[in-house]
Design a protein around this motif. Structure first.
Motif, PDB file in Angstrom:
ATOM      1  N   LEU B  47      17.926  -8.029  61.195  1.00  0.00           N
ATOM      2  CA  LEU B  47      18.421  -6.899  60.422  1.00  0.00           C
ATOM      3  C   LEU B  47      17.327  -6.240  59.590  1.00  0.00           C
ATOM      4  O   LEU B  47      17.581  -5.293  58.864  1.00  0.00           O
ATOM      5  CB  LEU B  47      19.567  -7.350  59.509  1.00  0.00           C
ATOM      6  N   ARG B  48      16.103  -6.792  59.686  1.00  0.00           N
ATOM      7  CA  ARG B  48      15.036  -6.226  58.867  1.00  0.00           C
ATOM      8  C   ARG B  48      14.448  -4.998  59.539  1.00  0.00           C
ATOM      9  O   ARG B  48      13.294  -4.970  59.929  1.00  0.00           O
ATOM     10  CB  ARG B  48      13.937  -7.263  58.645  1.00  0.00           C
ATOM     11  N   GLN B  49      15.254  -3.962  59.740  1.00  0.00           N
ATOM     12  CA  GLN B  49      14.734  -2.756  60.360  1.00  0.00           C
ATOM     13  C   GLN B  49      15.245  -1.517  59.651  1.00  0.00           C
ATOM     14  O   GLN B  49      16.276  -1.545  58.995  1.00  0.00           O
ATOM     15  CB  GLN B  49      15.087  -2.693  61.843  1.00  0.00           C
ATOM     16  N   LYS B  50      14.481  -0.433  59.781  1.00  0.00           N
ATOM     17  CA  LYS B  50      14.979   0.818  59.223  1.00  0.00           C
ATOM     18  C   LYS B  50      14.716   1.965  60.189  1.00  0.00           C
ATOM     19  O   LYS B  50      13.731   1.966  60.928  1.00  0.00           O
ATOM     20  CB  LYS B  50      14.380   1.060  57.836  1.00  0.00           C
ATOM     21  N   VAL B  51      15.650   2.910  60.180  1.00  0.00           N
ATOM     22  CA  VAL B  51      15.593   4.009  61.127  1.00  0.00           C
ATOM     23  C   VAL B  51      15.358   5.297  60.358  1.00  0.00           C
ATOM     24  O   VAL B  51      15.977   5.535  59.337  1.00  0.00           O
ATOM     25  CB  VAL B  51      16.911   4.115  61.911  1.00  0.00           C
ATOM     26  N   GLY B  52      14.468   6.110  60.846  1.00  0.00           N
ATOM     27  CA  GLY B  52      14.224   7.410  60.214  1.00  0.00           C
ATOM     28  C   GLY B  52      13.817   8.415  61.262  1.00  0.00           C
ATOM     29  O   GLY B  52      14.080   8.211  62.445  1.00  0.00           O
ATOM     30  N   ASN B  53      13.213   9.482  60.828  1.00  0.00           N
ATOM     31  CA  ASN B  53      12.733  10.491  61.758  1.00  0.00           C
ATOM     32  C   ASN B  53      11.240  10.686  61.563  1.00  0.00           C
ATOM     33  O   ASN B  53      10.745  10.536  60.458  1.00  0.00           O
ATOM     34  CB  ASN B  53      13.420  11.829  61.478  1.00  0.00           C
ATOM     35  N   TYR B  54      10.543  11.029  62.630  1.00  0.00           N
ATOM     36  CA  TYR B  54       9.176  11.472  62.440  1.00  0.00           C
ATOM     37  C   TYR B  54       9.241  12.843  61.800  1.00  0.00           C
ATOM     38  O   TYR B  54      10.067  13.664  62.210  1.00  0.00           O
ATOM     39  CB  TYR B  54       8.447  11.543  63.789  1.00  0.00           C
ATOM     40  N   PRO B  55       8.405  13.099  60.797  1.00  0.00           N
ATOM     41  CA  PRO B  55       8.523  14.382  60.099  1.00  0.00           C
ATOM     42  C   PRO B  55       8.385  15.562  61.057  1.00  0.00           C
ATOM     43  O   PRO B  55       7.509  15.559  61.920  1.00  0.00           O
ATOM     44  CB  PRO B  55       7.384  14.350  59.076  1.00  0.00           C
ATOM     45  N   GLY B  56       9.271  16.531  60.915  1.00  0.00           N
ATOM     46  CA  GLY B  56       9.142  17.767  61.673  1.00  0.00           C
ATOM     47  C   GLY B  56       9.742  17.746  63.063  1.00  0.00           C
ATOM     48  O   GLY B  56       9.858  18.781  63.695  1.00  0.00           O
ATOM     49  N   VAL B  57      10.133  16.603  63.569  1.00  0.00           N
ATOM     50  CA  VAL B  57      10.723  16.560  64.909  1.00  0.00           C
ATOM     51  C   VAL B  57      11.983  15.709  64.855  1.00  0.00           C
ATOM     52  O   VAL B  57      12.215  14.995  63.885  1.00  0.00           O
ATOM     53  CB  VAL B  57       9.768  15.958  65.957  1.00  0.00           C
ATOM     54  N   THR B  58      12.786  15.775  65.909  1.00  0.00           N
ATOM     55  CA  THR B  58      14.020  14.999  65.906  1.00  0.00           C
ATOM     56  C   THR B  58      13.858  13.670  66.625  1.00  0.00           C
ATOM     57  O   THR B  58      14.824  13.064  67.033  1.00  0.00           O
ATOM     58  CB  THR B  58      15.159  15.795  66.565  1.00  0.00           C
ATOM     59  N   VAL B  59      12.624  13.228  66.780  1.00  0.00           N
ATOM     60  CA  VAL B  59      12.416  11.939  67.427  1.00  0.00           C
ATOM     61  C   VAL B  59      12.652  10.836  66.403  1.00  0.00           C
ATOM     62  O   VAL B  59      12.185  10.913  65.276  1.00  0.00           O
ATOM     63  CB  VAL B  59      10.992  11.838  68.002  1.00  0.00           C
ATOM     64  N   GLU B  60      13.408   9.844  66.823  1.00  0.00           N
ATOM     65  CA  GLU B  60      13.771   8.776  65.906  1.00  0.00           C
ATOM     66  C   GLU B  60      12.630   7.780  65.742  1.00  0.00           C
ATOM     67  O   GLU B  60      11.938   7.442  66.679  1.00  0.00           O
ATOM     68  CB  GLU B  60      14.980   8.057  66.465  1.00  0.00           C
ATOM     69  N   LYS B  61      12.487   7.324  64.516  1.00  0.00           N
ATOM     70  CA  LYS B  61      11.423   6.375  64.194  1.00  0.00           C
ATOM     71  C   LYS B  61      12.086   5.081  63.740  1.00  0.00           C
ATOM     72  O   LYS B  61      12.832   5.071  62.776  1.00  0.00           O
ATOM     73  CB  LYS B  61      10.589   6.970  63.080  1.00  0.00           C
ATOM     74  N   LYS B  62      11.811   4.016  64.476  1.00  0.00           N
ATOM     75  CA  LYS B  62      12.440   2.737  64.150  1.00  0.00           C
ATOM     76  C   LYS B  62      11.370   1.733  63.771  1.00  0.00           C
ATOM     77  O   LYS B  62      10.441   1.503  64.532  1.00  0.00           O
ATOM     78  CB  LYS B  62      13.208   2.212  65.361  1.00  0.00           C
ATOM     79  N   GLU B  63      11.514   1.156  62.611  1.00  0.00           N
ATOM     80  CA  GLU B  63      10.531   0.174  62.176  1.00  0.00           C
ATOM     81  C   GLU B  63      11.242  -1.106  61.796  1.00  0.00           C
ATOM     82  O   GLU B  63      12.412  -1.084  61.417  1.00  0.00           O
ATOM     83  CB  GLU B  63       9.766   0.695  60.964  1.00  0.00           C
ATOM     84  N   GLY B  64      10.530  -2.208  61.874  1.00  0.00           N
ATOM     85  CA  GLY B  64      11.121  -3.480  61.495  1.00  0.00           C
ATOM     86  C   GLY B  64      10.054  -4.449  61.029  1.00  0.00           C
ATOM     87  O   GLY B  64       8.859  -4.185  61.158  1.00  0.00           O
ATOM     88  N   ARG B  65      10.517  -5.542  60.473  1.00  0.00           N
ATOM     89  CA  ARG B  65       9.607  -6.560  59.961  1.00  0.00           C
ATOM     90  C   ARG B  65       9.847  -7.813  60.785  1.00  0.00           C
ATOM     91  O   ARG B  65      10.990  -8.158  61.090  1.00  0.00           O
ATOM     92  CB  ARG B  65       9.942  -6.801  58.494  1.00  0.00           C
ATOM     93  N   LEU B  66       8.779  -8.459  61.148  1.00  0.00           N
ATOM     94  CA  LEU B  66       8.877  -9.631  62.020  1.00  0.00           C
ATOM     95  C   LEU B  66       8.264 -10.824  61.311  1.00  0.00           C
ATOM     96  O   LEU B  66       7.160 -10.728  60.780  1.00  0.00           O
ATOM     97  CB  LEU B  66       8.132  -9.301  63.325  1.00  0.00           C
TER      98      LEU B  66
END
Lengths: 129, 717
Positions: B47-66
């Motif tokens: 569950l250590r993840q967060k979802v956002g957007n790359y600035p200026g575009v509608t491409v989703e940015k998904k990051e997490g901690r491992l």
């Protein structure tokens, strides 16, 4: 649920029948060479047909995209099915199944193998180079 | 994105986690769509993840901690699923820029975790050839080895490691096997040597140009030697450089590039084709050496399922069954938790009303903030359930089949097979529908789908329809089995659908003209869905909605509360007069000249203005005006008495009732939708356009219906 630009069943049926006849005529124009292979666009191949990519249109919009999807010259392609409404089509290429519209498939010129062609993956150089 | 002044010289100093840097090592997860990448990402990060957007575009940015077995940790960035790193779509451009360290908002990854589908190795290896070219430390995660084995394919993993020169770790997330080995390999990634030099030779002339250009990049820009080759190939392949690329390179490099391209053209070398063919030739060679295939390909379970699921008759029967299930889920079953939330909110409102001294603060709390929060969270059950259904369909592989079956029909109005589910979902609520358009890759098709989705009759319109129908449409039988109210309701749904398809067609012909969207869709093999993936997708969507749209909905609700409560009238003023004299009431009266041609008066005007928060507010607003309860009463309570009041009012007629309904079918009376469209299209242009065109469409249609109706003499009672 058939062609949505037709209003009632009967004209729709007639139209489809006519379209089928026109297609049959179009298919008749492709003549097999002495080895039984036929040169034709991928869009006119039928489910079950098998062949190799001969070439791609030289300057069409989707050329590079098609190449990257694996439509390089020499690649084996089997037509798996047409959608029930006649479009798009699903092909098996490089071990996976891909659907594309017939409009895009027109850009791929194929060398269709005769129906009784012995398909033995080990004998064919799939890269064509 | 402006150009970065110092293009990707050596990797940022902090990159390797040395030099006392506090930054965790950053690894990028790369893989084809349908290769199990999301499952691997979820298994690694939990569950250590967060979802956002790359600035200026509608491409989703998904990051997490491992968390690594040795006690360390690493950041993981999940790049969009890709077939290639050639920047053709925004997804591919972003992935390429991230991996090459060209983005200003993300440091270049310290290593790559590349997910490869063992059952589809040859096609996946095409991307692998591009990933290895980046010259970053790489570990390959081999998924679906069980699927490959079932079809008689065996992958020789040690041989694959030797050929690629990077560690390969087989992983089966569902059986929890291989995860520890993978984590150990990731732990050692910073010290893993980068993959050896590329193994796919080009024709000699092309090879020379690549070498020259990459040496120039190293000299001019200090590009890492391992990365310069991939940059050179990318530059030579591009037909025209993206604007952000132009500024990245020095004039000398650009001049050299132009000369190279001219030279290749005179030599008659199609560079792109040569590169693609060389990569596929390499993939084919690797595949033949390490995969043992059965002599004759047996018919797989997927083939057998597809014979039924894609059948001209059974296929559509199953399709409509599945769609009915999805629709049932969001339309009927979501109502149960929605009602709980509704009663929870009103209980809370009631509690505060009784416990707190009356006054402006109490009113703000009850009718502004709690009502606003209530509106937002009422959408949650639908969003959760829709995304449950969608991720189930995606994860099993049926979604691609549904798009395949519907593509021909949708293409008639210039849409994509994948537009079907968002439009269907919009019958329940346009908000999850619009959020579901993310699965459509083609930008124009996605935009058209977003623009027409709110025309599908959503469940918030039902209270308006039922009120008007109950009050004015006589309950007569038609043809024995149908009733007039039922037919009227159906007519409203059909009107919405016809408008949606008509407008989609119009947009594709005019505003968003372009070649019909390309439809290249992989038909992945069917497999059992992973509960974890489905659950995580659901939670992720719900979180996104709350964070992004919830805030807008809440603030607008408070503004509208203010507009309908101020200026305050002296105590003892009846609620109807208070509403009539508020800013919203005055606005409703001010627009009367505009809506008079539709047969509407100021009372409908006030309700139109106040129901801009949500369509069902129309009922409670009319209730307030007709002095049925106050704004704290529930919609159902108001509706049942209001219909008698409306029927007694000589101003109303069945024709007018139909006009109100038609207006509500077509008009953009939903701020939450506007908020979501703003978020999804990254700007105010399209939501404002949407309000404009839908209001115009509603006004013109209602005007025509009203005047034709009056001329036909249907205006009576």
């Amino acid at each position: 649920m058939s062609n949505s630009d037709n209003t009632s069943f009967l004209p729709a049926f007639c139209k489809r029948w006519q379209a089928g006849k026109a297609r049959a005529e179009a298919l008749a124009q492709y003549v097999a060479d002495e080895t039984g292979h036929t040169e034709m666009p991928l869009s006119d191949m039928q489910p079950g047909d098998f062949g190799h990519v001969l070439s791609l249109c030289s300057s069409c919009e989707q050329r590079e995209h098609l190449l990257e999807l694996g439509f390089t010259p020499g690649t084996e392609i089997t037509v798996v099915r047409l959608a029930p409404l006649g479009d798009p089509m699903t092909v098996r290429i490089r071990g996976y199944q891909l659907s594309l519209r017939r409009r895009e498939a027109e850009a791929v010129t194929m060398r269709r193998c005769p129906p009784d062609f012995d398909l033995n993956p080990d004998d064919i150089d799939r890269d064509g180079i | 994105m402006s150009a970065s002044p110092a293009p990707s010289s050596s990797r940022p100093a902090a990159a390797s986690g040395d030099g006392g840097a506090t930054r965790l090592p950053l690894y990028a997860l790369v893989g084809n769509p349908n290769c199990g990448k999301t499952t691997v990402f979820n298994a690694l990060t939990g569950l250590r993840q967060k979802v956002g957007n790359y600035p200026g575009v509608t491409v989703e940015k998904k990051e997490g901690r491992l968390r690594l077995p040795g006690g360390g940790a690493a950041s993981l960035i999940d790049l969009p699923g890709l077939y290639s790193l050639t920047p053709r779509s925004p997804d591919e451009a972003i992935a390429r820029d991230v991996l090459l360290g060209h983005r200003l908002d993300i440091a270049q990854p310290d290593g790559i975790i590349h997910v490869v589908d063992a059952a589809n190795l040859e096609r996946n290896l095409y991307l692998t050839s591009q990933v290895l070219d980046l010259g970053l430390p790489t570990v390959i995660v081999l998924t679906m080895t069980d699927v490959a084995e079932k079809t008689g394919h065996t992958v020789d993993i040690p041989a694959l490691e030797k050929l690629l020169g990077v560690p390969v770790r087989p992983v089966l997330v569902s059986k929890n096997s291989g995860m520890e080995d993978l984590k150990a390999a990731i732990e050692h990634l910073t010290t893993t040597p980068p993959p050896p030099h590329r193994d796919w030779p080009l024709p000699t002339d092309a090879e020379i140009e690549v070498r020259e250009l990459s040496e120039m990049l190293q000299a001019e820009h200090g590009t890492r030697p391992e990365q310069s080759g991939t940059e050179a190939v990318g530059l030579l392949m591009a037909e025209s450089l993206r604007p952000e690329e132009e500024g990245r390179w020095s004039p000398a490099v650009l001049a050299h590039l132009a000369a190279d391209k001219a030279a290749l053209a005179t030599l008659g070398i199609d560079f792109s084709a040569a590169v693609v063919e060389a990569r596929y030739a390499w993939a084919g060679r690797v595949g033949r050496q390490i995969v043992r295939k059965p002599r004759k390909a047996a018919e797989t379970l997927t083939d057998r399922i597809d014979r039924v699921v894609m059948h001209p008759f059974w296929g559509y029967l199953i399709f409509f069954g599945v769609m009915a299930f999805v629709f049932q889920t969001i339309f009927t079953w979501a109502q149960i938790p929605m009602n709980w939330i509704g009663s929870g909110v009103s209980a809370l409102q009631h509690l505060i009303t009784t416990q707190m001294p009356p006054g402006d603060l109490q009113d703000l709390l009850v009718n502004g903030i709690i009502a606003g929060v209530g509106t937002t969270i009422t959408f949650l059950p639908q969003i959760l359930l829709l995304f449950f259904a969608i991720s189930l369909l995606e994860d099993t592989g049926y979604m691609a089949r549904a798009a395949f079956l519907m593509d021909k029909v949708m293409s008639k109005v210039g849409l994509h097979g994948k537009s079907f589910i968002p439009l269907l979902s919009s019958f329940a609520c346009a908000i999850p529908g619009i959020m579901a358009t993310r699965t459509i890759d083609d930008r124009k098709s996605r935009l058209v789908t977003i623009l027409v989705a709110p025309l599908m009759s959503c469940s918030a319109r039902i209270p308006v329809y039922t009120l008007m129908i109950a009050a004015f449409i006589p309950n007569r039988h038609v043809l024995g089995i149908f009733t007039l109210p039922g037919l009227t309701m159906m007519a409203m749904y059909f009107l919405g659908m016809a408008a949606a398809f008509g407008m989609a067609w119009l947009f594709k012909k005019t505003l968003l003209r372009g070649a019909p969207p390309v439809f290249f869709l992989e038909m992945p093999p069917y497999h059992a869905p992973s509960a974890r993936t489905v659950l995580m997708t659901m939670l992720e969507r719900a979180g996104l909605f709350l964070r992004r749209a919830g805030t807008v909905i809440l603030s607008v609700s408070i503004v509208l509360w203010f507009l309908s409560s101020y200026p305050k009238q002296p105590a003892g003023t009846p609620p109807a007069a208070q509403l009539a004299h508020s800013y919203a009431g005055r606005a409703g009266q001010a627009i009367e000249p505009v809506i008079a041609p539709l047969g509407f008066d100021w009372r409908i005007g006030v309700s139109l203005v106040s129901s801009f928060v949500a369509r069902e507010v129309f009922v409670s607003s009319m209730g307030t005006i007709y002095s049925v309860g106050d704004k704290n009463s529930s919609t159902e309570e108001v509706s049942s008495t209001l219909k008698d009041k409306l029927r007694a009012d000589p101003f109303f007629s069945p024709l007018l009732a139909v006009c109100v309904m038609i207006y509500y079918v077509l008009a953009m009376q939903c701020l939450s939708t506007v908020a979501v469209v703003k978020r999804e299209t990254n700007g105010w242009t399209w939501p404002l356009f949407m309000i404009g065109y839908m209001t115009a469409l509603a006004w013109i249609t209602t005007f025509l219906v009203y005047h034709i109706g009056m001329a036909m003499g249907w205006g009576g009672r």
